[in-house]
Enzyme design. Structure first.
Site, mmCIF file in Angstrom:
data_model
loop_
_atom_site.group_PDB
_atom_site.id
_atom_site.type_symbol
_atom_site.label_atom_id
_atom_site.label_comp_id
_atom_site.label_asym_id
_atom_site.label_seq_id
_atom_site.Cartn_x
_atom_site.Cartn_y
_atom_site.Cartn_z
ATOM 1 N N LEU A 74 42.425 25.427 32.743
ATOM 2 C CA LEU A 74 42.892 25.241 34.134
ATOM 3 C C LEU A 74 43.535 23.879 34.393
ATOM 4 O O LEU A 74 43.315 23.283 35.451
ATOM 5 C CB LEU A 74 41.750 25.492 35.133
ATOM 6 C CG LEU A 74 41.132 26.889 35.158
ATOM 7 C CD1 LEU A 74 40.093 26.985 36.279
ATOM 8 C CD2 LEU A 74 42.181 27.968 35.346
ATOM 9 N N ASN A 129 40.983 33.498 41.030
ATOM 10 C CA ASN A 129 40.675 33.530 39.598
ATOM 11 C C ASN A 129 39.166 33.333 39.446
ATOM 12 O O ASN A 129 38.681 32.213 39.383
ATOM 13 C CB ASN A 129 41.477 32.434 38.884
ATOM 14 C CG ASN A 129 41.205 32.414 37.387
ATOM 15 O OD1 ASN A 129 40.407 33.195 36.889
ATOM 16 N ND2 ASN A 129 41.868 31.519 36.681
ATOM 17 N N CYS A 132 38.246 32.789 34.607
ATOM 18 C CA CYS A 132 38.780 31.972 33.509
ATOM 19 C C CYS A 132 37.685 31.723 32.474
ATOM 20 O O CYS A 132 36.650 31.132 32.794
ATOM 21 C CB CYS A 132 39.306 30.638 34.025
ATOM 22 S SG CYS A 132 39.924 29.608 32.672
ATOM 23 N N ASN A 194 41.814 39.384 33.043
ATOM 24 C CA ASN A 194 41.985 38.061 32.451
ATOM 25 C C ASN A 194 41.749 38.204 30.934
ATOM 26 O O ASN A 194 41.610 39.313 30.423
ATOM 27 C CB ASN A 194 41.002 37.063 33.083
ATOM 28 C CG ASN A 194 41.582 35.656 33.115
ATOM 29 O OD1 ASN A 194 42.139 35.200 32.119
ATOM 30 N ND2 ASN A 194 41.447 34.963 34.227
ATOM 31 N N THR A 195 41.678 37.098 30.227
ATOM 32 C CA THR A 195 41.588 37.163 28.762
ATOM 33 C C THR A 195 40.154 37.433 28.272
ATOM 34 O O THR A 195 39.182 37.205 28.987
ATOM 35 C CB THR A 195 42.061 35.827 28.155
ATOM 36 O OG1 THR A 195 41.323 34.775 28.782
ATOM 37 C CG2 THR A 195 43.539 35.608 28.371
ATOM 38 N N GLY A 219 47.646 39.256 24.884
ATOM 39 C CA GLY A 219 48.710 39.862 24.091
ATOM 40 C C GLY A 219 48.384 41.307 23.719
ATOM 41 O O GLY A 219 47.331 41.840 24.086
ATOM 42 N N GLY A 246 48.626 42.540 27.514
ATOM 43 C CA GLY A 246 49.415 43.012 26.377
ATOM 44 C C GLY A 246 50.662 43.797 26.707
ATOM 45 O O GLY A 246 51.216 44.475 25.847
HETATM 46 C C1 LIG Z 1 48.464 30.282 27.971
HETATM 47 C C2 LIG Z 1 47.778 31.127 29.010
HETATM 48 C C3 LIG Z 1 47.337 30.537 30.192
HETATM 49 C C4 LIG Z 1 46.697 31.307 31.166
HETATM 50 N N1 LIG Z 1 46.298 30.716 32.333
HETATM 51 C C5 LIG Z 1 45.759 31.463 33.327
HETATM 52 C C6 LIG Z 1 45.438 30.891 34.580
HETATM 53 O O1 LIG Z 1 45.655 29.717 34.849
HETATM 54 N N2 LIG Z 1 44.878 31.709 35.523
HETATM 55 C C7 LIG Z 1 44.635 33.042 35.313
HETATM 56 O O2 LIG Z 1 44.149 33.739 36.209
HETATM 57 N N3 LIG Z 1 44.960 33.615 34.120
HETATM 58 C C8 LIG Z 1 45.509 32.869 33.143
HETATM 59 N N4 LIG Z 1 45.860 33.458 31.952
HETATM 60 C C9 LIG Z 1 45.605 34.904 31.756
HETATM 61 C C10 LIG Z 1 46.849 35.745 32.069
HETATM 62 O O3 LIG Z 1 47.256 35.580 33.402
HETATM 63 C C11 LIG Z 1 46.581 37.252 31.781
HETATM 64 O O4 LIG Z 1 45.542 37.692 32.628
HETATM 65 C C12 LIG Z 1 46.169 37.525 30.353
HETATM 66 O O5 LIG Z 1 46.844 36.683 29.450
HETATM 67 C C13 LIG Z 1 46.421 38.981 29.942
HETATM 68 O O6 LIG Z 1 47.786 39.325 29.999
HETATM 69 P P1 LIG Z 1 48.794 39.229 28.724
HETATM 70 O O7 LIG Z 1 48.108 39.909 27.579
HETATM 71 O O8 LIG Z 1 50.057 39.901 29.177
HETATM 72 O O9 LIG Z 1 48.990 37.780 28.450
HETATM 73 C C14 LIG Z 1 46.492 32.704 30.950
HETATM 74 C C15 LIG Z 1 46.948 33.289 29.763
HETATM 75 C C16 LIG Z 1 47.589 32.531 28.800
HETATM 76 C C17 LIG Z 1 48.085 33.209 27.543
#
Ligand SMILES: Cc1cc2nc3c(=O)[nH]c(=O)nc-3n(C[C@H](O)[C@H](O)[C@H](O)COP(=O)(O)O)c2cc1C
Length: 305
Positions: A74, A129, A132, A194-195, A219, A246
């Site tokens: 963050l 959020n 995180c 989220n991740t 991803g 992803g």
């Molecule tokens: C480098 C990076 C930074 C991220 N920062 C935040 C963030 O500040 N706040 C948030 O809610 N999600 C954050 N995420 C999560 C993404 O918003 C998303 O929920 C997650 O990556 C899944 O989608 P994707 O597979 O398309 O990346 C971040 C993801 C990545 C890869």
């Protein structure tokens, strides 16, 4: 007549359902030379906290099979600098701005943020959020607990009239229970997901690839799990879902919409192809035309199972 891609998330009317995910698109100005930003359905900003944060020590990203890990933690300039330095550019785009907010130490910060932002016209919606995974020493996330999710969203709901989107963590046993808690607390929509909490090791040096050891996996590697969570939540709640995890092309965006997402967000794929969100918008028009479907709304949750 051109098919309609327009959708509604709370009070927000979007011309198309394609957003960019928080933390993967900065504050949009970083992408202005590569992407026609005005075409986006909405822009979700990097998460902002009340005070500036430096984030975690590097290395804080690494590649994984079909994805990446991040442990940014963050990093952000804080509310005041965001409003002063980032909002003026975002305002020029005339695209809905969804501001992602978080509180790290004290949940009362969430309320303060929501109250302060309630009257800022340039912000169309707030994304909470609660999920995180990259905060060192944080053992449990708000969105890993039904009661904490309910309590936090209820308090923020009382503090703002803006459209509220609650972003949930996939690191739970039952996503529907948490989704229902956020819905009954007054969230207008959910952002899923989220991740995933994860790690990777450099075996030559026997050290973690991320300085803080664990990070968040994103991803295409997470897509089938994300999709299942969106589908499960869709079958248990009534508020709209913004699906992500992803998405790298039109087909993967369609998967989420057919599973039940009203809108979709593109994250990690922006790092590979900054134009991907606009390409997906064109791809969705192409799909609707090819299938003779008048509106994207006919596709939402249209899974034949
Ligand atoms: C480098 C990076 C930074 C991220 N920062 C935040 C963030 O500040 N706040 C948030 O809610 N999600 C954050 N995420 C999560 C993404 O918003 C998303 O929920 C997650 O990556 C899944 O989608 P994707 O597979 O398309 O990346 C971040 C993801 C990545 C890869």
């Amino acid at each position: 007549m051109k098919a309609s891609l327009s959708v509604k998330i709370g009070k927000l009317k979007l011309k198309n359902p394609v957003m960019v995910a928080s933390g993967t698109f900065g504050y949009a100005d970083e992408f202005k030379d590569f992407v026609n930003l005005k075409k986006l359905g909405a822009i979700v900003t990097k998460t902002i906290t009340l005070k500036p944060r430096k984030g975690n020590l590097p290395p804080r990203t690494c590649e994984t099979p079909l994805g990446m890990l991040n442990s940014i933690g963050l990093e952000n300039p804080g509310l005041e600098a965001f409003l002063k330095d980032k909002i003026p550019f975002l305002r020029t785009l005339k695209v809905p701005v969804i501001m992602s907010i978080a509180s790290v130490e004290d949940p009362a910060e969430f309320i303060e943020l929501a109250k302060k932002l309630n009257t800022i016209e340039a912000i169309d919606a707030l994304e909470l959020n609660l999920s995180c995974p990259n905060i060192v020493n944080k053992r449990k996330l708000i969105s890993q607990d039904c009661e904490a999710t309910y309590k936090t969203v209820s308090l923020i709901r009382k503090a703002t009239k803006k459209t509220l989107i609650t972003k949930l963590s996939p690191n739970v046993t039952c996503i529907s229970d948490i989704a229902k808690a956020a819905e009954s607390a007054g969230s207008d929509a959910l952002a899923l997901i989220n991740t995933f909490s994860a790690m990777s090791i450099d075996v030559e040096r026997r050290i973690p690839k991320l300085k803080v050891i664990t990070g968040g996996l994103s991803g295409p590697a997470i897509r089938p799990v994300a999709l299942k969570m969106v589908w499960e939540a869709y079958n248990n709640i009534k508020i709209p879902i913004i699906g992500m995890g992803g998405i790298i092309d039109t087909v993967s965006a369609l998967e989420f919409i057919i599973a039940g997402a009203t809108a979709i967000s593109i994250g990690t794929a922006n790092f590979i192809n900054p134009k991907i969100s606009v390409e997906v918008i064109d791809g969705l028009y192409g799909y609707l035309k090819r299938k003779h479907i008048a509106s994207i709304q006919e596709l939402i949750g249209s899974l034949k199972a």
